[in-house]
Structures are given as structure tokens and as C-alpha cells.
Design a protein around this motif. Structure first.
Motif, PDB file in Angstrom:
ATOM      1  N   GLN A 131      31.725   6.085  19.611  1.00 34.82           N
ATOM      2  CA  GLN A 131      30.364   5.594  19.927  1.00 34.82           C
ATOM      3  C   GLN A 131      30.211   4.126  19.507  1.00 34.82           C
ATOM      4  OE1 GLN A 131      27.701   8.334  18.032  1.00 34.82           O
ATOM      5  NE2 GLN A 131      27.991   9.836  19.662  1.00 34.82           N
ATOM      6  N   ARG A 132      30.803   3.775  18.349  1.00 36.31           N
ATOM      7  CA  ARG A 132      30.748   2.375  17.889  1.00 36.31           C
ATOM      8  C   ARG A 132      31.716   1.508  18.653  1.00 36.31           C
ATOM      9  NH1 ARG A 132      28.954   1.158  12.355  1.00 36.31           N
ATOM     10  NH2 ARG A 132      30.240  -0.705  12.536  1.00 36.31           N
ATOM     11  N   GLU A 133      32.914   2.061  18.899  1.00 38.57           N
ATOM     12  CA  GLU A 133      34.010   1.272  19.491  1.00 38.57           C
ATOM     13  C   GLU A 133      34.614   2.049  20.654  1.00 38.57           C
ATOM     14  OE1 GLU A 133      34.486  -1.680  18.717  1.00 38.57           O
ATOM     15  OE2 GLU A 133      33.701  -1.938  16.696  1.00 38.57           O
ATOM     16  N   PRO A 134      34.033   1.942  21.850  1.00 34.82           N
ATOM     17  CA  PRO A 134      34.491   2.775  22.969  1.00 34.82           C
ATOM     18  C   PRO A 134      35.955   2.530  23.364  1.00 34.82           C
ATOM     19  CG  PRO A 134      32.396   1.677  23.473  1.00 34.82           C
ATOM     20  CD  PRO A 134      32.864   1.130  22.170  1.00 34.82           C
ATOM     21  N   GLY A 135      36.495   1.377  23.046  1.00 34.37           N
ATOM     22  CA  GLY A 135      37.866   1.064  23.467  1.00 34.37           C
ATOM     23  C   GLY A 135      38.945   1.684  22.601  1.00 34.37           C
ATOM     24  N   ILE A 136      38.536   2.315  21.512  1.00 37.29           N
ATOM     25  CA  ILE A 136      39.520   2.826  20.549  1.00 37.29           C
ATOM     26  C   ILE A 136      40.242   4.051  21.124  1.00 37.29           C
ATOM     27  CG2 ILE A 136      38.185   4.517  19.186  1.00 37.29           C
ATOM     28  CD1 ILE A 136      39.756   1.559  17.565  1.00 37.29           C
ATOM     29  N   SER A 137      41.479   4.285  20.702  1.00 42.92           N
ATOM     30  CA  SER A 137      42.284   5.385  21.246  1.00 42.92           C
ATOM     31  C   SER A 137      41.675   6.759  20.940  1.00 42.92           C
ATOM     32  CB  SER A 137      43.688   5.329  20.635  1.00 42.92           C
ATOM     33  OG  SER A 137      44.332   6.550  20.832  1.00 42.92           O
ATOM     34  N   SER A 138      41.786   7.667  21.925  1.00 34.74           N
ATOM     35  CA  SER A 138      41.267   9.037  21.729  1.00 34.74           C
ATOM     36  C   SER A 138      42.231   9.881  20.900  1.00 34.74           C
ATOM     37  CB  SER A 138      41.060   9.709  23.088  1.00 34.74           C
ATOM     38  OG  SER A 138      40.180   8.931  23.845  1.00 34.74           O
ATOM     39  N   ASP A 139      43.403   9.327  20.533  1.00 32.88           N
ATOM     40  CA  ASP A 139      44.372  10.082  19.722  1.00 32.88           C
ATOM     41  C   ASP A 139      44.106   9.960  18.219  1.00 32.88           C
ATOM     42  OD1 ASP A 139      45.670  10.889  21.971  1.00 32.88           O
ATOM     43  OD2 ASP A 139      47.054   9.172  21.971  1.00 32.88           O
ATOM     44  N   LEU A 140      43.145   9.113  17.831  1.00 28.75           N
ATOM     45  CA  LEU A 140      42.897   8.933  16.393  1.00 28.75           C
ATOM     46  C   LEU A 140      42.173  10.167  15.834  1.00 28.75           C
ATOM     47  CD1 LEU A 140      41.830   5.183  16.289  1.00 28.75           C
ATOM     48  CD2 LEU A 140      44.086   6.190  15.967  1.00 28.75           C
ATOM     49  N   GLY A 229      54.149 -12.628   6.314  1.00 29.20           N
ATOM     50  CA  GLY A 229      53.330 -11.821   7.231  1.00 29.20           C
ATOM     51  C   GLY A 229      53.266 -12.525   8.578  1.00 29.20           C
ATOM     52  N   GLU A 230      53.595 -11.768   9.640  1.00 26.62           N
ATOM     53  CA  GLU A 230      53.493 -12.323  10.999  1.00 26.62           C
ATOM     54  C   GLU A 230      52.259 -11.746  11.687  1.00 26.62           C
ATOM     55  OE1 GLU A 230      58.003 -12.176  12.513  1.00 26.62           O
ATOM     56  OE2 GLU A 230      57.383 -10.613  11.116  1.00 26.62           O
ATOM     57  N   CYS A 231      51.626 -12.551  12.539  1.00 29.19           N
ATOM     58  CA  CYS A 231      50.415 -12.140  13.277  1.00 29.19           C
ATOM     59  C   CYS A 231      50.515 -12.663  14.705  1.00 29.19           C
ATOM     60  CB  CYS A 231      49.173 -12.809  12.695  1.00 29.19           C
ATOM     61  SG  CYS A 231      48.729 -12.342  11.045  1.00 29.19           S
ATOM     62  N   PHE A 232      49.710 -12.117  15.596  1.00 30.15           N
ATOM     63  CA  PHE A 232      49.516 -12.754  16.903  1.00 30.15           C
ATOM     64  C   PHE A 232      48.063 -12.599  17.322  1.00 30.15           C
ATOM     65  CE2 PHE A 232      49.159  -9.186  19.856  1.00 30.15           C
ATOM     66  CZ  PHE A 232      49.820  -8.142  19.212  1.00 30.15           C
ATOM     67  N   SER A 233      47.677 -13.368  18.343  1.00 32.89           N
ATOM     68  CA  SER A 233      46.301 -13.250  18.843  1.00 32.89           C
ATOM     69  C   SER A 233      46.311 -13.174  20.358  1.00 32.89           C
ATOM     70  CB  SER A 233      45.456 -14.435  18.385  1.00 32.89           C
ATOM     71  OG  SER A 233      46.024 -15.636  18.807  1.00 32.89           O
ATOM     72  N   VAL A 234      45.286 -12.496  20.884  1.00 37.59           N
ATOM     73  CA  VAL A 234      45.113 -12.348  22.337  1.00 37.59           C
ATOM     74  C   VAL A 234      43.668 -12.699  22.684  1.00 37.59           C
ATOM     75  CG1 VAL A 234      46.923 -10.594  22.595  1.00 37.59           C
ATOM     76  CG2 VAL A 234      44.567  -9.880  22.097  1.00 37.59           C
ATOM     77  N   LEU A 235      43.439 -12.917  23.978  1.00 38.68           N
ATOM     78  CA  LEU A 235      42.109 -13.313  24.448  1.00 38.68           C
ATOM     79  C   LEU A 235      41.638 -12.366  25.533  1.00 38.68           C
ATOM     80  CD1 LEU A 235      42.996 -17.093  24.937  1.00 38.68           C
ATOM     81  CD2 LEU A 235      41.656 -16.142  23.043  1.00 38.68           C
ATOM     82  N   SER A 236      40.314 -12.094  25.537  1.00 39.94           N
ATOM     83  CA  SER A 236      39.752 -11.327  26.646  1.00 39.94           C
ATOM     84  C   SER A 236      38.348 -11.878  26.930  1.00 39.94           C
ATOM     85  CB  SER A 236      39.695  -9.837  26.327  1.00 39.94           C
ATOM     86  OG  SER A 236      38.835  -9.610  25.241  1.00 39.94           O
ATOM     87  N   HIS A 237      37.879 -11.712  28.186  1.00 44.01           N
ATOM     88  CA  HIS A 237      36.566 -12.276  28.530  1.00 44.01           C
ATOM     89  C   HIS A 237      35.447 -11.547  27.811  1.00 44.01           C
ATOM     90  CE1 HIS A 237      38.317 -15.042  31.216  1.00 44.01           C
ATOM     91  NE2 HIS A 237      38.832 -14.106  32.011  1.00 44.01           N
ATOM     92  N   THR A 238      35.566 -10.210  27.720  1.00 47.97           N
ATOM     93  CA  THR A 238      34.565  -9.465  26.945  1.00 47.97           C
ATOM     94  C   THR A 238      35.268  -8.911  25.709  1.00 47.97           C
ATOM     95  OG1 THR A 238      35.060  -7.570  28.342  1.00 47.97           O
ATOM     96  CG2 THR A 238      33.035  -8.773  28.837  1.00 47.97           C
ATOM     97  N   PRO A 239      34.626  -9.032  24.537  1.00 51.37           N
ATOM     98  CA  PRO A 239      35.289  -8.578  23.306  1.00 51.37           C
ATOM     99  C   PRO A 239      35.670  -7.094  23.386  1.00 51.37           C
ATOM    100  CG  PRO A 239      33.211  -9.708  22.829  1.00 51.37           C
ATOM    101  CD  PRO A 239      33.267  -9.549  24.310  1.00 51.37           C
ATOM    102  N   LEU A 240      36.889  -6.789  22.924  1.00 48.81           N
ATOM    103  CA  LEU A 240      37.361  -5.395  22.959  1.00 48.81           C
ATOM    104  C   LEU A 240      36.807  -4.579  21.796  1.00 48.81           C
ATOM    105  CD1 LEU A 240      41.138  -5.785  23.855  1.00 48.81           C
ATOM    106  CD2 LEU A 240      39.232  -5.229  25.358  1.00 48.81           C
ATOM    107  N   LEU A 241      36.406  -5.274  20.721  1.00 46.06           N
ATOM    108  CA  LEU A 241      35.937  -4.604  19.507  1.00 46.06           C
ATOM    109  C   LEU A 241      34.786  -5.377  18.878  1.00 46.06           C
ATOM    110  CD1 LEU A 241      39.358  -4.087  17.665  1.00 46.06           C
ATOM    111  CD2 LEU A 241      37.991  -2.266  18.703  1.00 46.06           C
ATOM    112  N   GLN A 242      33.962  -4.676  18.111  1.00 49.49           N
ATOM    113  CA  GLN A 242      32.938  -5.323  17.281  1.00 49.49           C
ATOM    114  C   GLN A 242      33.391  -5.340  15.813  1.00 49.49           C
ATOM    115  OE1 GLN A 242      30.177  -6.814  18.360  1.00 49.49           O
ATOM    116  NE2 GLN A 242      30.898  -6.309  20.427  1.00 49.49           N
TER     117      GLN A 242
END
Ligand code: FAD
Ligand code: GLY
Length: 381
Positions: A131-140, A229-242
Motif C-alpha cells: 500500500q505504501r510502495e506499490p512497486g515492491i516485489s510480491s515475494d517479500l 562499498g560500491e553503489c550505482f544509480s538509475v533514473l526514472s521519470h516517475t519515482p519508483l519509491l517514496q
């Protein structure tokens, strides 16, 4: 020219916070950085303020972390007023998610200890998480929600501290490496740098992973070693998470403008900052498990940094036991961004002769590893 009150060695988030807090109390300080400000770990950090979600037990670190987290709202306002820099403080909560049954058990244990000290944290079912984060995996299997654990933009925080210090009168010298400490009759008198000698009777070592050798010059053994520690970043037009999503394999930190930071690997004893495909592909696999839609985003960039780790995972905070005027603030490992405001405040207090009355700092003593044999230095206990 007005006499210096203190020399601060290291222009990461810790040294910069100390410079800001001391300058704000009217002290005349110089910050010496051998490269650019914030060019090491502080530039690599994801900026989570995980005072509850990353802690595993009640104790001095948990207390220090929560005290520091509480300083961020006012700090964000003060730094913006002094520098115009927005440190990106977001308080949209952190979800520590369970991927396996073992995660559920561990998270429930963490929840229980948070409650014993009256901290807010609650278990959410998968349905509530979605409900808070609709994009999150249903396997969690669910998640612990910590509303108070926010985040900032770490590189901006570091720069804002340093520029606020400068606005208050601090001198900032980049490309100036401290080579050695100068002291006589049990008192600090200055440092020798690549650009000449600087005198002050208070010296603060805040050089992250590189603090150990300087301290050895003063007879103090504070073994600090790097954990890459290694990291990466990605971009999307609408945020995937809050909210920030945190799990064993990786964490996902939503930044402004639809940017998402994915971190981080952990490779101990490596000064090699190369970003490897092995590291990034491992992170991507974990990220896909948490947020399947990440595969549709645009690649931005990858980077790495060296976390300053100590033998017991706690930073060294305090004055040299016998050399007056030499202070240490180093070894903040995975939480230097979170701990930076409180670290700066503590050092400014010590420089004014005040002692901490609320927090217990015994566990952070700078001489606690004085008798560790050399062969154990660099091996996590
Ligand atoms: P650094 O930022 O490494 O700064 C030390 C500085 O000292 C350097 O700029 C160096 O050039 C300088 N220096 C060294 N020797 C000398 C010398 N002799 N003379 C002059 N200058 C010198 N923490 C969080 O709280 N939240 C997070 O989400 C988070 N995520 C992270 C993700 C990654 C991938 C990494 C690597 C770290 C993360 N951290 C996080 C941890 C955090 O970044 C560190 O704890 C923090 O940046 C340490 O700050 P520092 O100032 O001690 O060290
Ligand atoms: N605190 C997150 C990290 O160090 O990767």
C-alpha cells in the motif's frame, strides 16, 4: 592575523562538521584536506540516517545514533540559511524488508529491542508494504517500518558543513596534506603539511580510513581499515519509491528528480576503489528481487568509497589520554553521515572544556585498543 584555536585534519563529513560546529561557537579553525573536500567516503555515501534500522542492539552506538539523527531538522535549516545548500533531508521512513524467514526472525528481534527503549517501529505485512510502495516485489514477507529514519544527500551535507564553516570564518585548505604532528612537553603545538607548518594548540584528527598512521605518531593505536562499498544509480521519470528500502543484499534510496541510489557492497581491507562488474551485478540481482521495475530504468553511474572501520565497529571519539589538545573523531564505518552532527557537536564541546552529560562515551575511548598486538590490528574482532 588572529591566532588559530584548532587545526582539523580531513575534509570529509566528519572534519567538515567539526569545522562548522567549532566555527559556530566562535572558534578560529583551519580545515586541511589533502584532496578536494568530500572526495572520499563522504562522497560515496547513500545518505541514510538509519539510527534504528541499521542498529542491532541497545547500547552507546544506538544512543549516539539517535541523538545525532535528532539534530538533522534544525541543521538542515541552519545550513541552508548560511550556504543556500539544501542537504536534501527527507523523512519518508525506512522499510527494512524481510526476504527470508530468517530475516523475519531477525527483524522481529530488532523490533522488540527498539520497543524496550520506547522507539517507534512497527511490523507491516506485505499487503501494508505494498500500500505504501506499490512497486515492491510480491515475494517479500513483510517489513519493519521506521518512520524516523530519514535520509540526506551526503555530498551536499559535507559541502554545506564546510561552506557554512567558511561563512563563519573558518579557513579551508584543499590539496594540503598533513605529514606529521608537532608536540612538546605533553601538548600539541601544530602540524607539518605539504604546504608548510601550521600552529595551534588543538588538533583534531578526522581523516577517516587514513587516521591510524597520524595517531601512531602520537603513540596511539587506533587501528582503522577500509571496507570498500560500491553503489550505482538509475533514473526514472516517475519515482519508483517514496521510502528507503533496506535488506541484507542491498538498499534502495530514492533521491530527488526520480534518481534511485542502489548500494552497497562490502569488501574489507581494499584501498582499491575500482568499481567491479561482480559488485554491480550482485547489487542489481538483489535490487531486482526487491523492486522488479528497476530493470526499466535508465542507467546513471556507478562509484565506490572506503568506509573507515575499526576493530569493534565503533568510532574513536575523544582526547588523547596524555597529549593535551589532540582529539580523534574517526572510524565511523557505515554511519558517518548519520553521526556527523553529533560528532561535530561533541568535539566543539571538548574544545570549550565541556564534558558530555547525557551520552555515555566510554565505549568510544581512543585508547581502548592500545594493547592490541600488531598482528590483530586490521582484523575485525
Ligand atoms: P572521509 O569522507 O573518507 O574523509 C576523510 C578525509 O580525510 C578524506 O577526504 C581524505 O582525503 C582526508 N585525509 C586523509 N589523510 C589526510 C591527511 N594526512 N591530510 C589531510 N587530509 C587527509 N553513512 C551513513 O551514515 N549513511 C549511509 O547511507 C552511508 N552509506 C555509505 C555507502 C557507501 C558506499 C560508503 C562507502 C559509506 C557509506 N556511509 C554511510 C559511511 C560514511 O560515508 C562514512 O562513515 C563517512 O563518510 C566517514 O567520513 P569521514 O569524514 O570520517 O571520512
Ligand atoms: N550505511 C550504508 C553503507 O555503509 O553502505
Amino acid at each position: 592575523m588572529k591566532q588559530l584555536d584548532a587545526i582539523i585534519i580531513g575534509g570529509g563529513v566528519i572534519g567538515s562538521s567539526i569545522a562548522y560546529h567549532m566555527s559556530a561557537r566562535g572558534m578560529n579553525v583551519i580545515l586541511l584536506e589533502r584532496d578536494r573536500l568530500g572526495s572520499q567516503a563522504s562522497n560515496a555515501a547513500a545518505g541514510m540516517l538509519a539510527a534504528q534500522a541499521e542498529m542491532t542492539e541497545v547500547g552507546p552506538m544506538f544512543d549516539l545514533a539517535r541523538a545525532s539523527r535528532a539534530l538533522f531538522p534544525k541543521l538542515a535549516t541552519d545550513l541552508r540559511e548560511l550556504t543556500g545548500i539544501d542537504i536534501g533531508l527527507k523523512r519518508k521512513g525506512l522499510l527494512r524488508v524481510a526476504v527470508t524467514e530468517a530475516d523475519v526472525t531477525e527483524i522481529q528481534r530488532t523490533l522488540a529491542f527498539q520497543k524496550t527503549v520506547g522507539e517507534q517501529a512497527e511490523w507491516l505485512s506485505l499487503e501494508q508494504v505494498k500500500q505504501r510502495e506499490p512497486g515492491i516485489s510480491s515475494d517479500l514477507l513483510g517489513a519493519m517500518l521506521v518512520e524516523e529514519d530519514g535520509q540526506v544527500d551526503a555530498p551536499e551535507l559535507c559541502l554545506a558543513f564546510a561552506k557554512a564553516a567558511a561563512a563563519l570564518g573558518a579557513q579551508i585548505k584543499e590539496f594540503t596534506e598533513v605529514k606529521s604532528l608537532i608536540y612538546a612537553h605533553g601538548r600539541m603545538t601544530g602540524v607539518v603539511t605539504s604546504e608548510g607548518t601550521v600552529h595551534a594548540d588543538q588538533v583534531i584528527i578526522a581523516s577517516g580510513t587514513w587516521s591510524g598512521p597520524l595517531l601512531e605518531q602520537a603513540g596511539l593505536t587506533c587501528p582503522i581499515y577500509p571496507v570498500k562499498g560500491e553503489c550505482f544509480s538509475v533514473l526514472s521519470h516517475t519515482p519508483l519509491l517514496q521510502s528507503t528500502i533496506f535488506s541484507h543484499g542491498c538498499y534502495l534510496v530514492p533521491k530527488k528528480g526520480g534518481r534511485l541510489v542502489v548500494g552497497a557492497t562490502a569488501t574489507a581491507h581494499s584501498y582499491d576503489r575500482k568499481v567491479t562488474l561482480k559488485g554491480i551485478s550482485k547489487l542489481l540481482e538483489s535490487a531486482k528481487q526487491l523492486l522488479p521495475g528497476i530493470v526499466e530504468t535508465e542507467w546513471e553511474r556507478a562509484w565506490s568509497g572506503l568506509r573507515p572501520q575499526t576493530l569493534d565497529g565503533l568510532p574513536y571519539l575523544g582526547e588523547h589520554p596524555s597529549l593535551k589538545g589532540l582529539y580523534v573523531a574517526a572510524g565511523h564505518y557505515r554511519n558517518g553521515i548519520l553521526l556527523s552532527p553529533m560528532t561535530g557537536k561533541l568535539v566543539a564541546d571538548w574544545a570549550e572544556g565541556k564534558t558530555e552529560k547525557v551520552l555515555s562515551l566510554e565505549a568510544f575511548r581512543v585508547d581502548r585498543h592500545q594493547n592490541v598486538p600488531n598482528e590483530r590490528a586490521g582484523v575485525l574482532l
